[in-house]
Design a protein around this motif. Structure first.
Motif, PDB file in Angstrom:
ATOM      1  N   TYR A   1      -3.584  17.753  -9.746  1.00 37.85           N
ATOM      2  CA  TYR A   1      -2.899  16.763 -10.037  1.00 37.85           C
ATOM      3  C   TYR A   1      -2.675  17.476 -11.625  1.00 37.85           C
ATOM      4  CZ  TYR A   1      -1.860  12.762 -12.519  1.00 37.85           C
ATOM      5  OH  TYR A   1      -0.922  11.846 -13.777  1.00 37.85           O
TER       6      TYR A   1
ATOM      7  N   ALA B   1       4.580   0.000 -16.827  1.00 46.31           N
ATOM      8  CA  ALA B   1       4.211  -0.490 -15.007  1.00 46.31           C
ATOM      9  C   ALA B   1       4.554   0.682 -14.378  1.00 46.31           C
ATOM     10  CB  ALA B   1       5.592  -1.541 -14.984  1.00 46.31           C
ATOM     11  N   VAL B   2       3.303   0.512 -13.653  1.00 48.08           N
ATOM     12  CA  VAL B   2       2.868   1.713 -12.265  1.00 48.08           C
ATOM     13  C   VAL B   2       2.486   1.343 -11.207  1.00 48.08           C
ATOM     14  CG1 VAL B   2       3.214   3.832 -13.642  1.00 48.08           C
ATOM     15  CG2 VAL B   2       0.762   2.384 -13.418  1.00 48.08           C
ATOM     16  N   ARG B   3       2.213   1.804 -10.184  1.00 47.04           N
ATOM     17  CA  ARG B   3       1.618   1.545  -8.738  1.00 47.04           C
ATOM     18  C   ARG B   3       0.656   1.542  -8.693  1.00 47.04           C
ATOM     19  NH1 ARG B   3       5.762  -1.484  -8.970  1.00 47.04           N
ATOM     20  NH2 ARG B   3       7.529  -1.332  -7.798  1.00 47.04           N
TER      21      ARG B   3
ATOM     22  N   VAL C   1      -0.136  10.664  -2.141  1.00 49.36           N
ATOM     23  CA  VAL C   1      -1.449  10.079  -2.407  1.00 49.36           C
ATOM     24  C   VAL C   1      -1.911   8.774  -1.809  1.00 49.36           C
ATOM     25  CG1 VAL C   1      -2.286   7.542  -4.486  1.00 49.36           C
ATOM     26  CG2 VAL C   1      -1.089  10.137  -5.558  1.00 49.36           C
ATOM     27  N   GLU C   2      -0.546   8.467  -1.325  1.00 51.47           N
ATOM     28  CA  GLU C   2      -1.203   7.432   0.483  1.00 51.47           C
ATOM     29  C   GLU C   2      -1.825   8.020   1.494  1.00 51.47           C
ATOM     30  OE1 GLU C   2       3.170   5.841   1.389  1.00 51.47           O
ATOM     31  OE2 GLU C   2       2.448   5.460   3.022  1.00 51.47           O
TER      32      GLU C   2
ATOM     33  N   GLY D   1      11.672  -3.735  -8.408  1.00 46.29           N
ATOM     34  CA  GLY D   1      10.735  -3.209  -7.701  1.00 46.29           C
ATOM     35  C   GLY D   1       9.741  -3.917  -7.205  1.00 46.29           C
TER      36      GLY D   1
ATOM     37  N   CYS E   1      -1.857   1.220  -5.873  1.00 47.17           N
ATOM     38  CA  CYS E   1      -1.807   1.710  -4.766  1.00 47.17           C
ATOM     39  C   CYS E   1      -1.410   3.184  -4.427  1.00 47.17           C
ATOM     40  CB  CYS E   1      -1.033   0.735  -3.664  1.00 47.17           C
ATOM     41  SG  CYS E   1       0.570   0.761  -3.877  1.00 47.17           S
ATOM     42  N   ILE E   2      -0.880   3.950  -5.483  1.00 44.67           N
ATOM     43  CA  ILE E   2       0.330   5.443  -4.775  1.00 44.67           C
ATOM     44  C   ILE E   2      -0.816   6.341  -6.582  1.00 44.67           C
ATOM     45  CG2 ILE E   2       1.443   5.006  -3.721  1.00 44.67           C
ATOM     46  CD1 ILE E   2       3.574   4.648  -5.394  1.00 44.67           C
TER      47      ILE E   2
ATOM     48  N   LEU F   1      -3.535   8.067  -8.395  1.00 45.97           N
ATOM     49  CA  LEU F   1      -4.935   8.326  -8.365  1.00 45.97           C
ATOM     50  C   LEU F   1      -6.133   7.610  -9.303  1.00 45.97           C
ATOM     51  CD1 LEU F   1      -4.666  11.833  -6.685  1.00 45.97           C
ATOM     52  CD2 LEU F   1      -5.716   9.628  -5.391  1.00 45.97           C
TER      53      LEU F   1
ATOM     54  N   PRO G   1       9.446   1.804 -11.394  1.00 46.90           N
ATOM     55  CA  PRO G   1       7.831   2.070 -11.844  1.00 46.90           C
ATOM     56  C   PRO G   1       7.567   3.196 -10.894  1.00 46.90           C
ATOM     57  CG  PRO G   1       7.824  -0.205 -11.640  1.00 46.90           C
ATOM     58  CD  PRO G   1       9.563   0.199 -11.634  1.00 46.90           C
ATOM     59  N   ILE G   2       8.438   3.037  -9.889  1.00 44.60           N
ATOM     60  CA  ILE G   2       8.174   4.960  -9.291  1.00 44.60           C
ATOM     61  C   ILE G   2       9.259   5.706 -10.135  1.00 44.60           C
ATOM     62  CG2 ILE G   2       9.478   5.941  -7.150  1.00 44.60           C
ATOM     63  CD1 ILE G   2       6.913   3.541  -6.241  1.00 44.60           C
ATOM     64  N   ARG G   3       9.934   5.109 -10.535  1.00 39.75           N
ATOM     65  CA  ARG G   3      10.404   6.585 -11.819  1.00 39.75           C
ATOM     66  C   ARG G   3      10.128   6.885 -12.297  1.00 39.75           C
ATOM     67  NH1 ARG G   3      15.451   3.349 -10.441  1.00 39.75           N
ATOM     68  NH2 ARG G   3      15.438   2.018 -12.555  1.00 39.75           N
ATOM     69  N   VAL G   4       9.259   6.150 -13.239  1.00 40.45           N
ATOM     70  CA  VAL G   4       8.022   6.641 -14.221  1.00 40.45           C
ATOM     71  C   VAL G   4       7.370   7.618 -14.322  1.00 40.45           C
ATOM     72  CG1 VAL G   4       6.342   6.110 -15.618  1.00 40.45           C
ATOM     73  CG2 VAL G   4       8.393   3.964 -15.849  1.00 40.45           C
TER      74      VAL G   4
ATOM     75  N   GLY H   1       2.979  11.639  -7.379  1.00 40.83           N
ATOM     76  CA  GLY H   1       2.270  11.271  -6.106  1.00 40.83           C
ATOM     77  C   GLY H   1       2.680  10.431  -5.337  1.00 40.83           C
ATOM     78  N   THR H   2       3.784  10.082  -5.294  1.00 37.48           N
ATOM     79  CA  THR H   2       4.233   8.735  -4.969  1.00 37.48           C
ATOM     80  C   THR H   2       4.233   9.069  -3.541  1.00 37.48           C
ATOM     81  OG1 THR H   2       6.915   9.508  -5.616  1.00 37.48           O
ATOM     82  CG2 THR H   2       6.469   8.233  -6.851  1.00 37.48           C
TER      83      THR H   2
ATOM     84  N   LYS I   1      12.569   9.377 -14.956  1.00 33.83           N
ATOM     85  CA  LYS I   1      12.332   9.149 -15.578  1.00 33.83           C
ATOM     86  C   LYS I   1      12.885   9.909 -17.242  1.00 33.83           C
ATOM     87  CE  LYS I   1      10.637   5.633 -19.171  1.00 33.83           C
ATOM     88  NZ  LYS I   1       9.156   6.149 -20.397  1.00 33.83           N
TER      89      LYS I   1
ATOM     90  N   SER J   1      12.137   2.452  -7.520  1.00 36.75           N
ATOM     91  CA  SER J   1      12.720   1.169  -8.890  1.00 36.75           C
ATOM     92  C   SER J   1      11.911   1.938 -10.496  1.00 36.75           C
ATOM     93  CB  SER J   1      11.913   0.010  -8.522  1.00 36.75           C
ATOM     94  OG  SER J   1      10.108   0.685  -8.283  1.00 36.75           O
TER      95      SER J   1
ATOM     96  N   GLN K   1      16.789   0.616  -3.697  1.00 39.05           N
ATOM     97  CA  GLN K   1      15.561   0.690  -3.060  1.00 39.05           C
ATOM     98  C   GLN K   1      15.566   0.925  -1.506  1.00 39.05           C
ATOM     99  OE1 GLN K   1      11.947  -0.917  -4.725  1.00 39.05           O
ATOM    100  NE2 GLN K   1      13.167  -2.607  -5.641  1.00 39.05           N
TER     101      GLN K   1
ATOM    102  N   ILE L   1      -7.531  18.510  -5.191  1.00 34.74           N
ATOM    103  CA  ILE L   1      -6.858  17.715  -5.497  1.00 34.74           C
ATOM    104  C   ILE L   1      -5.951  18.578  -6.837  1.00 34.74           C
ATOM    105  CG2 ILE L   1      -5.936  16.239  -6.364  1.00 34.74           C
ATOM    106  CD1 ILE L   1      -6.783  14.690  -3.787  1.00 34.74           C
TER     107      ILE L   1
ATOM    108  N   GLY M   1       1.262  -1.297   0.189  1.00 33.42           N
ATOM    109  CA  GLY M   1       0.092   0.187   0.194  1.00 33.42           C
ATOM    110  C   GLY M   1       0.524   1.512  -0.097  1.00 33.42           C
TER     111      GLY M   1
ATOM    112  N   ARG N   1      19.332   7.609 -10.765  1.00 33.95           N
ATOM    113  CA  ARG N   1      19.142   6.074 -10.522  1.00 33.95           C
ATOM    114  C   ARG N   1      18.998   5.318  -8.855  1.00 33.95           C
ATOM    115  NH1 ARG N   1      20.423   3.682 -14.754  1.00 33.95           N
ATOM    116  NH2 ARG N   1      20.614   1.529 -13.974  1.00 33.95           N
TER     117      ARG N   1
END
Lengths: 154, 286
Positions: B51, A57-59, B36-37, A132, A61-62, A64, B102-105, B32-33, B77, B100, B189, B49, A42, B96
């Motif tokens: 965006y 590829a994205v998450r 958003v949580e 990841g 859970c974070i 919107l 998908p976070i850097r995207v 939003g990394t 990215k 990971s 990570q 919000i 989460g 770098r």
């Protein structure tokens, strides 16, 4: 509900009203019944909730849900079926790259995003792409093998 | 409970008008990394919000007037893929290290500046590179140096109504190089226990100019002027010997659990980035 959105989900158009704070993994699982996308940490760390948005590829859970308005979303349900699995899914089965299975949808979709861009990845590229996605059963060797086998089949 | 509104502006002007209307009742969501949580769990519960990832004009990375400028919605990215950003080894090394792929995207340098976590990798590299942050609001802009941006733990100079429009990194010549490194509990990570970045100008084996930035050694990322002043004019060998045991006064460590560790490794880490930047210079520079 605050926001009206339209997006393409597994090649089909979807129209939804969502809350501003709603996250995509919850929309998929709880409102659309697509429970192939798993919710684990989460917090965006583990990769179990991976989906592809416009091929990346994205998450979920974070992310919107409102922010996928106008985009293309692919979940594991859109990739293959039990009767007709996608070559990557078949490669995971053949390599025995599934233990408890919780990370598998995320692994498969991350592998798809990689192979779509890079059809013949090196082991290093596979490791980087999957870095990841955490497998707590630690079945990484077979997962990497499966991705390589899927690349060969393509 | 009032329902939170959602806006996805397509232009900077539209975004600034919304931020001006909702002021401190608005939350900006970029990649939003982090945020958003918090929104999903209602740890942050704004009226609106905003965006901003759908604003194409903020997505560009360009070079003009002696700066490489990274737009406010450009992702990590995008930074890694940019030949312009590739000029700054310290920046690339820091990016770098972030999460990971998908976070850097989705994650963005501007977003992490706004969040202002003291361990954020890219912020430390940008600080050493002397980057300037352009803050836009309805009817105006101001420019803040990265070293002045962070005012307290997870708090920046950003005022209600403002948005990070771009990050400008001064372009340097062949005699200048940069590097970034961090120590963490895991190899990948993980959040930095200590991070360091340096921008070094050297000539004939002598330090002509240096900027050192540290992360995770206090409530904010910091520059280390005490050490920077002490090193200018000295040979690189002398600099390396001097930083090795250094415990700069800019450190603001309070937790006794990790204070000793951080004090023991900070000098070693500064030495590593200094050596890496010098080796890049010796290899031709970038």
């Amino acid at each position: 509900m605050a926001v009206d959105i339209k997006f393409i989900l597994n090649d089909k158009p979807v129209e939804l009203q969502v809350e501003a704070q709603e996250i995509l993994v919850d929309t998929l699982r709880e409102r659309l019944g697509l429970t192939g996308t798993k919710k684990a940490c989460g917090t965006g760390d583990c990769g179990a909730c991976t989906v592809l948005v416009d091929g990346e590829a994205v998450r979920s859970c974070i992310l919107l849900t409102a922010s996928v308005d106008g985009k293309k979303v692919l979940t594991i349900e859109g990739l293959g079926t039990v009767e007709n699995p996608h070559p990557i899914q078949q490669a995971f089965v053949d390599a025995g790259a599934v233990q408890c299975g919780y990370c598998t949808p995320g692994m498969v979709l991350t592998a798809k995003a990689l192979l779509d861009k890079c059809p013949n990845p090196t082991t290093e590229q596979i490791k980087e792409a999957l870095a990841g996605n955490l497998c707590r059963c630690t079945g990484y060797t077979k997962i990497i093998k499966a991705v390589k086998a899927a690349a060969k089949k393509n | 409970m009032k329902e939170t509104l959602y806006f996805g502006p397509k232009t900077l002007a539209e975004a600034l008008a919304l931020l001006d209307k909702y002021r401190d009742k608005a939350v900006i969501v970029n990649g939003g990394t982090d945020i958003v949580e918090k929104l999903a769990h209602r740890a942050v519960d704004p009226e609106a919000i905003v965006y901003i990832q759908g604003i194409p004009e903020l997505k560009t990375i360009k070079e003009e007037a002696g700066f490489v400028s990274i737009g406010g919605t450009a992702t990590y990215k995008d930074v890694l893929a940019s030949p312009l950003c590739g000029k700054f080894a310290g920046l690339i090394q820091s990016v770098r290290e972030i999460g990971s792929a998908p976070i850097r995207v989705v994650g963005t340098p501007a977003g992490n500046i706004g969040t202002a976590v003291p361990a954020a990798d890219c912020n430390v590299a940008l600080m050493a590179l002397g980057a300037r942050i352009v803050l836009a609001k309805l009817g105006g802009e101001r420019v803040v140096e990265t070293k002045d941006m962070f005012v307290a733990y997870c708090k920046t100079q950003l005022e209600p109504g403002e948005l990070i429009k771009e990050i400008r990194i001064p372009v340097t010549d062949a005699g200048t190089a940069s590097a970034f490194a961090k120590l963490a509990k895991r190899k990948a990570q993980d959040i930095a226990q200590v991070s360091a970045s340096v921008r070094l100008t050297a000539e004939g084996g002598v330090c002509k100019d240096i900027a050192i930035a540290l992360g995770a050694v206090g409530p904010t990322a910091v520059r280390v002027p005490s050490l920077e002043k002490a090193l200018v004019g000295k040979s690189i060998d002398a600099c390396l010997a001097e930083v090795k045991k250094a415990v700069p006064p800019e450190l603001r460590l309070r937790n006794p659990r990790n204070k000793q560790y951080k004090e023991a490794v900070v000098g070693v880490l500064i030495g590593r980035v200094l050596k890496a930047a010098y080796e890049e210079l010796a290899g031709g520079g970038k």
